[in-house]
Design a protein around this motif. Structure first.
Motif, short mmCIF file in Angstrom:
data_model
loop_
_atom_site.label_atom_id
_atom_site.label_comp_id
_atom_site.label_asym_id
_atom_site.label_seq_id
_atom_site.Cartn_x
_atom_site.Cartn_y
_atom_site.Cartn_z
N HIS A 1 26.15 15.36 49.31
CA HIS A 1 25.77 15.77 50.66
C HIS A 1 27.01 15.90 51.55
O HIS A 1 27.14 16.86 52.33
N GLU A 2 27.92 14.96 51.42
CA GLU A 2 29.15 15.00 52.22
C GLU A 2 29.98 16.25 51.88
O GLU A 2 30.50 16.92 52.78
N PRO B 1 22.05 21.75 52.99
CA PRO B 1 21.73 20.80 51.91
C PRO B 1 20.77 21.33 50.86
O PRO B 1 20.79 20.85 49.72
#
Length: 354
Positions: A321-322, A331
């Motif tokens: 996700h980062e 996402p």
């Protein structure tokens, strides 16, 4: 986001849009891809689906000579396969010893089942209750994550399984070795149909003898196995009848399904099952940046099942996700699934099922 992946490319040859299936068994954490490639514009280059093929007996060769940074497999003077890139350096035994003896284990897998059930739920796959719907995806691709690098993929009327691992331990011994902390969401007996299995490499968390034996008992000679070079003999001794062994950039097809070709492609990895069989078999793979291939959707796997590294057991999706945020990607482009959960990938959108 770049990853040296390990898998077999499943490819449509009669359309300008190509779909790919890949498993990414990196030694530490995430991921694998189930990606749908969009056709590139003239300014962006040529679609992978337009690369020329050369027939070689019953197999098909991709013309990799068009890509100067890509090579076919190589062996050393002892006949063992090697990584033909200067970037590859196998960690020294002192480095490995330091990792396991001095590094802190941050995996922190909960011992309480109720905590694991909340953080990593295991769902019953849709096909357990609706077996007649398995393989009926039309023009869509559907993926069901069965844990670790095991994915049931339905496409073009075929049902495929990647790196089947249904045992409790990734080890040659049932009493020791990495133990899974999430059970498989189904048994092999509950898989209603299966046309082919692809194996990426020989590590025990990807090539499991008991799972192979159970699949043979369940589906017999109707099941096709696609493996990298050097694995056919092992598979045949395990009772597999229809085994196709492939070098990098070589593909093969299932009779009656000529619109789908399985290609083995390169990656930077290695093989080992015993103290003396280092790299006697090839690993099948290719290198992907989700961004570079302009994938609409990618599925992250190879996490949440075995504690094979010292990272926190929930780190892989958080790091993914980062990375997505750092690259300005939404996402839903690169997603994770619960164990047993399915997602159908359409041409224009995606949605969950199961």
């Amino acid at each position: 986001m770049a990853a040296h992946t390990s898998a077999l490319l499943v490819r449509r040859l009669h359309q300008r849009r190509a779909r790919v299936l890949a498993t990414l068994p990196t030694p530490t954490h995430s991921t694998s891809l189930l990606a749908e490639l969009t056709h590139r514009s003239a300014a962006g280059g040529v679609s992978m689906a337009e690369e020329p093929l050369v027939t070689a007996g019953n197999n098909f060769l991709l013309d990799y000579r068009q890509e100067p940074d890509v090579t076919c497999s190589r062996r050393d003077s002892d006949g063992r396969f090697v990584n033909p890139w200067t970037t590859w350096q196998f960690p020294s035994y002192s480095t490995i010893a330091r990792l396991f003896l001095t590094e802190k284990n941050n995996s922190n897998v909960p011992s309480a089942k109720e905590v694991l059930d909340r953080e990593l739920p295991v769902l019953e796959p849709y096909f357990v209750q609706r077996p007649d719907q398995c393989g009926q995806t039309g023009s869509s691709v559907q993926a069901t994550w069965l844990g670790h690098a095991t994915v049931l993929v339905e496409m073009e009327g075929l049902v495929l399984l990647t790196d089947p691992m249904f045992s409790q331990r990734a080890s040659p011994m049932a009493f020791m070795g990495p133990k899974r902390f999430r059970d498989p969401p189904c048994t092999i007996e509950q898989i209603p149909r299966l046309d082919a299995v692809v194996i990426s490499h020989t590590h025990y968390d990807h090539l499991d003898a008991d799972s192979v034996a159970a699949l043979n008992a369940r589906f017999g000679s109707s099941l096709r196995w696609f493996v990298p070079l050097g694995l056919a003999e092992w598979m045949q001794k395990a009772g597999c009848e229809n085994v196709t062994e492939l070098d990098w950039w070589v593909g093969s097809r299932i009779p009656g399904h000529e619109n789908v070709t399985f290609f083995c492609t390169p990656a930077q990895h290695w093989c080992k099952r015993t103290p003396v069989d280092d790299n006697k078999a090839l690993w099948g793979s290719w290198t992907i940046i989700h961004i570079d291939i302009q994938a609409k959707t990618s599925l992250a796997i190879h996490w949440g099942t075995f504690a094979l590294a010292y990272e926190h057991y929930l780190d892989p999706p958080a790091r993914l996700h980062e990375a997505m945020m750092n690259h300005g990607l939404t996402p839903d482009l690169f997603f994770t699934l619960h164990h047993g959960e399915s997602r159908k990938i359409n041409h224009k959108d995606t949605h969950s099922s199961g």
